[in-house]
Write a protein that holds these residues in place. Structure first.
Motif, PDB file in Angstrom:
ATOM      1  N   ARG A 193       0.703  -1.203   0.076  1.00 22.77           N
ATOM      2  CA  ARG A 193      -0.005   0.234   0.055  1.00 22.77           C
ATOM      3  C   ARG A 193       1.085   1.195   0.075  1.00 22.77           C
ATOM      4  N   GLY A 194       0.402   2.387  -0.824  1.00 24.17           N
ATOM      5  CA  GLY A 194       1.414   3.499  -0.864  1.00 24.17           C
ATOM      6  C   GLY A 194       1.420   4.303   0.363  1.00 24.17           C
ATOM      7  N   GLY A 195       0.382   3.915   1.448  1.00 22.82           N
ATOM      8  CA  GLY A 195       0.408   4.651   2.679  1.00 22.82           C
ATOM      9  C   GLY A 195      -0.780   5.350   2.707  1.00 22.82           C
ATOM     10  N   GLU A 196      -1.798   5.500   1.694  1.00 28.06           N
ATOM     11  CA  GLU A 196      -3.046   5.930   1.787  1.00 28.06           C
ATOM     12  C   GLU A 196      -3.848   5.285   2.869  1.00 28.06           C
ATOM     13  N   GLY A 197      -4.647   6.226   3.749  1.00 32.89           N
ATOM     14  CA  GLY A 197      -5.635   5.678   4.729  1.00 32.89           C
ATOM     15  C   GLY A 197      -4.722   5.205   5.820  1.00 32.89           C
ATOM     16  N   VAL A 198      -3.343   5.294   5.847  1.00 34.62           N
ATOM     17  CA  VAL A 198      -2.896   4.669   7.127  1.00 34.62           C
ATOM     18  C   VAL A 198      -2.552   5.782   8.098  1.00 34.62           C
ATOM     19  N   GLY A 199      -2.530   7.019   7.615  1.00 36.10           N
ATOM     20  CA  GLY A 199      -2.261   8.091   8.706  1.00 36.10           C
ATOM     21  C   GLY A 199      -1.067   8.196   9.047  1.00 36.10           C
ATOM     22  N   PRO A 200      -0.540   9.358   9.826  1.00 35.44           N
ATOM     23  CA  PRO A 200       0.757   9.666  10.186  1.00 35.44           C
ATOM     24  C   PRO A 200       1.127   8.649  11.381  1.00 35.44           C
ATOM     25  N   LEU A 201       2.513   8.431  11.572  1.00 39.86           N
ATOM     26  CA  LEU A 201       3.018   7.475  12.469  1.00 39.86           C
ATOM     27  C   LEU A 201       3.495   8.406  13.892  1.00 39.86           C
ATOM     28  N   ALA A 202       3.064   7.697  14.953  1.00 42.02           N
ATOM     29  CA  ALA A 202       3.445   8.322  16.142  1.00 42.02           C
ATOM     30  C   ALA A 202       4.247   7.256  17.014  1.00 42.02           C
ATOM     31  N   SER A 259       8.409   9.627  27.679  1.00 35.09           N
ATOM     32  CA  SER A 259       7.403  10.681  27.761  1.00 35.09           C
ATOM     33  C   SER A 259       7.113  11.391  26.341  1.00 35.09           C
ATOM     34  N   TYR A 260       7.805  10.867  25.435  1.00 36.34           N
ATOM     35  CA  TYR A 260       7.752  11.773  24.356  1.00 36.34           C
ATOM     36  C   TYR A 260       7.371  10.899  23.261  1.00 36.34           C
ATOM     37  N   ARG A 261       6.911  11.587  21.877  1.00 31.67           N
ATOM     38  CA  ARG A 261       6.480  10.714  20.882  1.00 31.67           C
ATOM     39  C   ARG A 261       7.027  11.499  19.674  1.00 31.67           C
ATOM     40  N   TRP A 262       7.582  10.680  18.996  1.00 32.06           N
ATOM     41  CA  TRP A 262       8.256  11.128  17.658  1.00 32.06           C
ATOM     42  C   TRP A 262       7.126  11.049  16.553  1.00 32.06           C
ATOM     43  N   ARG A 263       6.925  11.725  15.428  1.00 27.16           N
ATOM     44  CA  ARG A 263       5.805  11.826  14.584  1.00 27.16           C
ATOM     45  C   ARG A 263       6.595  11.868  13.325  1.00 27.16           C
ATOM     46  N   VAL A 264       5.971  11.277  12.229  1.00 30.97           N
ATOM     47  CA  VAL A 264       6.093  11.283  10.889  1.00 30.97           C
ATOM     48  C   VAL A 264       5.043  11.416  10.011  1.00 30.97           C
ATOM     49  N   SER A 265       4.775  12.274   9.365  1.00 30.96           N
ATOM     50  CA  SER A 265       3.562  12.928   8.481  1.00 30.96           C
ATOM     51  C   SER A 265       3.086  11.745   7.630  1.00 30.96           C
ATOM     52  N   GLU A 266       2.064  11.546   7.110  1.00 32.16           N
ATOM     53  CA  GLU A 266       1.502  10.763   6.137  1.00 32.16           C
ATOM     54  C   GLU A 266       2.346  11.024   4.726  1.00 32.16           C
ATOM     55  N   GLY A 267       2.639  12.365   4.397  1.00 30.43           N
ATOM     56  CA  GLY A 267       3.006  12.619   3.156  1.00 30.43           C
ATOM     57  C   GLY A 267       4.547  11.969   3.262  1.00 30.43           C
ATOM     58  N   GLU A 268       5.236  12.407   4.174  1.00 32.09           N
ATOM     59  CA  GLU A 268       6.707  11.656   4.216  1.00 32.09           C
ATOM     60  C   GLU A 268       6.762  10.331   4.275  1.00 32.09           C
ATOM     61  N   LEU A 269       5.809   9.421   4.812  1.00 32.90           N
ATOM     62  CA  LEU A 269       5.505   7.920   4.642  1.00 32.90           C
ATOM     63  C   LEU A 269       5.259   7.350   3.436  1.00 32.90           C
ATOM     64  N   ARG A 270       4.450   8.343   2.800  1.00 32.11           N
ATOM     65  CA  ARG A 270       4.083   7.931   1.375  1.00 32.11           C
ATOM     66  C   ARG A 270       5.312   7.904   0.229  1.00 32.11           C
ATOM     67  N   ARG A 271       6.081   9.123   0.769  1.00 26.12           N
ATOM     68  CA  ARG A 271       7.328   9.241  -0.240  1.00 26.12           C
ATOM     69  C   ARG A 271       8.287   8.157  -0.208  1.00 26.12           C
ATOM     70  N   THR A 289      13.965   0.940   7.549  1.00 27.43           N
ATOM     71  CA  THR A 289      15.109   1.648   7.894  1.00 27.43           C
ATOM     72  C   THR A 289      15.013   3.228   7.592  1.00 27.43           C
ATOM     73  N   ARG A 290      14.254   3.431   6.513  1.00 28.50           N
ATOM     74  CA  ARG A 290      14.130   4.994   6.202  1.00 28.50           C
ATOM     75  C   ARG A 290      13.158   5.479   7.318  1.00 28.50           C
ATOM     76  N   VAL A 291      11.984   5.058   7.796  1.00 32.53           N
ATOM     77  CA  VAL A 291      11.358   5.414   8.796  1.00 32.53           C
ATOM     78  C   VAL A 291      12.058   5.799  10.022  1.00 32.53           C
ATOM     79  N   VAL A 292      12.791   4.925  10.489  1.00 30.26           N
ATOM     80  CA  VAL A 292      13.830   5.078  11.505  1.00 30.26           C
ATOM     81  C   VAL A 292      14.792   5.991  11.358  1.00 30.26           C
ATOM     82  N   ARG A 293      15.288   6.427  10.110  1.00 25.55           N
ATOM     83  CA  ARG A 293      16.141   7.560   9.978  1.00 25.55           C
ATOM     84  C   ARG A 293      15.425   8.719  10.008  1.00 25.55           C
TER      85      ARG A 293
END
Length: 674
Positions: free
Chosen positions: A302-311, A316-328, A349-353
């Motif tokens: 799946r290209g990432g559509e509908g999955v939403g952003p990642l948290a 106590s902290y949350r790292w966030r990756v936007s849906e657009g970055e994930l789709r790219r 690997t690229r999400v972790v980066r």
């Protein structure tokens, strides 16, 4: 020279004495190899070094122990020059001490090439080439050395060797023999070809193409031992019967441990419990299926559509990756077209980066433990599973054949409606785990497995009877030879599968070796001329363009026997006649007639074996499995029935009649299709 010639008797005595010396030296080599194993096991070395040393020593000792009994040399070269130098040529190097000159030189050594290539026109420094005649079936007793021939090349002498002719024409019972003593110059060129160069041998019946392939394997193992053993060498035959037939050739040449297999064994992820109709099998073996399977596999991404952003929680902290970055990220990995499993890990690997870059901006470079924790985080794993899920090849293929919509999407523009319907399972299983996989399905499963993760490759692959390979089977072999070379052996006229090749260029393209050179062998050494003349009449009617074969043998018999209403009785008569001659007898019939033929012979008191019983004097063989085998005398039963049994029946009949190396008798009750 004759046996009553005193000079010949004296020469034979000297050569027998030399052979006795060689036998003693070989026994010393065997004992020395065993002693080295004991010393090596007690040697002080690191774990890895000790393991490698032990393997090498044990392999050498095992190879020496497994050498079959037989003459230790078959030729000798006397070189021109001031200092007389003579070298005996045999199947392996024999010396009394590693530092001393050899008593026998290995046939694969560079200096031995002159034995096969020297001629009166080009002596290559050879004054005399000597060939030795040994008693048939000799186990290496020196007294079995019964004759010799000297060819004085420095005097311009050139003649056909009677010893070579007798060896080639010698009746054959049991497994295939090596041809180290009888290799012809054109065969030698192929055997000693460069490891890096892939070659295709189009060999007419009896030209020795299988022997060339096996001797090429032995030559490469001798010449490039480290490279070949590191990458591995694979010999692929069409069926287990064929592998049994060739099983003793490499050990006789001093090479053991070579993997000899069938393609089904190489790709057998699942047991074969199902049978395809011909239409389904033809579609499954078609090259278009590769693209259908690729589409079916990557449709799961799946290209990432509908999955939403990642948290991703981090204390106590949350790292966030936007849906657009994930789709790219997913799109970028898809564009690189890596193996499916590699692509999945690249996404991770690229999400972790991206998260790592955020952490660096916030508080400096994180440590390795932190990176490992983020990579294993539940949120990251869930996201990767959502956009690039894990999958088994069986799941992909089963879904394709169970769900019409999935098949239609994957096959759109590639397969027509009838072809798609042929693929759909009439009674779908509950899941892939209970599916009854067919032989053709194994090729598809291997294709998907290769898309997910590249299989282990080989440094060199020898493929025999390659004319029967389908495009999808070729692709399976290509994955295993992606970084190595291949030796392709076959005869387009003997192609009998519905997808059999009509052009070697097509086969080589699917094997990933489009630039491989195609070399025709047209001179038959084993099949008599009268048999090849009959085969060439069939060749005119089959749909391939290959040169007609010619035989160097003027002997051999071709007979026709009309059944007059009693086909089993005519077969019995033909077999009895064949048993009055020396050598093996192969009774070849259409598969449906084999039981009836065997029963008739049994009732007549003639003991028979099957195709896989190499020591049987009489073998009753279905036409479908006789390819690659040889018999001194062949009784071909009802050619019309053989032709009618399958779509490419004329090709099958061509195979059947060319299995004879001394005599062919055609038994028929119906008009002949010649």
């Amino acid at each position: 020279m004759t046996t009553t010639d005193p000079a010949l008797r004296h020469t034979l005595i000297r050569e027998r004495v030399h052979h006795d010396r060689c036998r003693t030296a070989l026994a010393g080599m065997v004992d020395g190899a065993d002693e080295q194993v004991v010393i090596g096991e007690n040697a002080s070395a690191s774990g890895a070094d000790a393991e490698v040393l032990g393997y090498q020593l044990r392999s050498k000792a095992k190879a020496l122990h497994e050498l079959p009994e037989g003459p230790l040399f078959f030729g000798r070269l006397d070189f021109s020059g001031g200092e007389h130098q003579a070298l005996h040529i045999g199947r392996l190097r024999i010396s009394e001490h590693p530092a001393e000159p050899p008593l026998v030189v290995d046939w694969r050594a560079p200096v031995s090439r002159a034995f096969y290539q020297a001629s009166a026109r080009d002596p290559q420094g050879v004054a005399v080439r000597r060939r030795f005649g040994w008693a048939p079936g000799s186990r290496g007793e020196s007294g079995d050395l019964t004759g010799l021939e000297d060819e004085h090349l420095d005097q311009g002498e050139s003649r056909a060797s009677e010893i070579v002719a007798r060896e080639i024409e010698r009746p054959r019972v049991g497994p295939m023999r090596d041809i180290a003593a009888t290799i012809q110059p054109e065969q030698d060129d192929l055997v000693r070809g460069d490891l890096a160069v892939s070659v295709c041998v189009q060999g007419a019946p009896g030209t020795g193409k299988t022997a060339v392939g096996l001797h090429r394997a032995a030559y490469l193992l001798y010449t490039h031992p480290q490279r070949i053993r590191r990458g591995g060498l694979l010999i692929l035959g069409p069926n287990p019967t064929f592998l049994s037939y060739i099983s003793e050739v490499l050990p006789a040449l001093g090479e053991t441990g070579v993997r000899q297999s069938t393609l089904r064994d190489e790709i057998g992820r699942q047991p074969v419990r199902g049978v395809d109709g011909e239409r389904a099998a033809v579609v499954k073996h078609d090259a278009r299926m590769a693209q259908v399977l690729r589409r079916a596999l990557y449709a799961r991404v799946r290209g990432g559509e509908g999955v939403g952003p990642l948290a991703v929680p981090d204390g106590s902290y949350r790292w966030r990756v936007s849906e657009g970055e994930l789709r790219r990220i997913v799109a970028g990995v898809r564009a690189e077209e890596p193996p499916y499993a590699v692509g999945r890990e690249r996404v991770r690997t690229r999400v972790v980066r991206l998260i790592q870059e955020q952490a660096e901006r916030r508080s400096g470079p994180p440590g390795a433990a932190w990176l490992q924790k983020i990579s294993r985080a539940r949120a990251v794993g869930a996201y990767v599973d959502a956009v690039w899920p894990r999958v088994r090849p069986e799941e992909v293929v089963a879904q394709l054949f169970m769900e019409q919509g999935v098949l239609e999407a994957a096959a759109d523009g590639l397969l027509d409606g009838g072809e798609q319907r042929a693929l759909l399972w009439a009674k779908p299983p509950r899941s892939w785990k209970s599916a009854r996989w067919s032989a053709a399905d194994l090729v598809l499963l291997d294709e998907v497995a290769g898309l997910i993760e590249h299989p282990k490759g080989y440094g060199h692959v020898v493929v025999d009877e390659a004319q029967d390979l389908s495009p999808m089977e070729c692709r399976a072999i290509a994955r295993r030879a992606a970084f190595g070379s291949v030796t392709v052996l076959g005869d387009l006229a003997q192609g009998t599968t519905p997808w059999a090749a009509r052009s070697w260029r097509t086969v080589l393209g699917h094997l990933g070796k489009p630039d491989a050179v195609v070399v025709p062998l047209t001179i038959g050494f084993r099949v008599p001329g009268v048999v090849l003349e009959l085969a060439n009449r069939l060749l005119e009617r089959v749909d391939v363009e290959v040169p007609a074969a010619r035989s160097l043998r003027g002997d051999g018999e071709l007979r026709f026997r009309e059944a007059d209403g009693d086909l089993p009785g005519a077969v019995v008569g033909a077999v009895r006649d064949a048993l009055g001659r020396e050598g093996s007898v192969g009774v070849v019939a259409a598969d449906a007639d084999v039981a009836r033929v065997r029963e008739a012979l049994g009732a007549a008191g003639i003991e028979t074996g099957g195709a896989d019983e190499m020591g049987a004097r009489v073998a009753v063989v279905p036409a479908s499995v006789v390819k690659g085998l040889e018999y001194d005398h062949v009784v071909a039963v009802e050619p019309a029935a053989i032709v009618e049994a399958e779509r490419r029946g004329l090709h099958r009949l061509y195979v059947v009649v060319t299995r004879a190396v001394a005599g062919l008798e055609v038994v028929h009750g119906r008009p002949l299709p010649f």
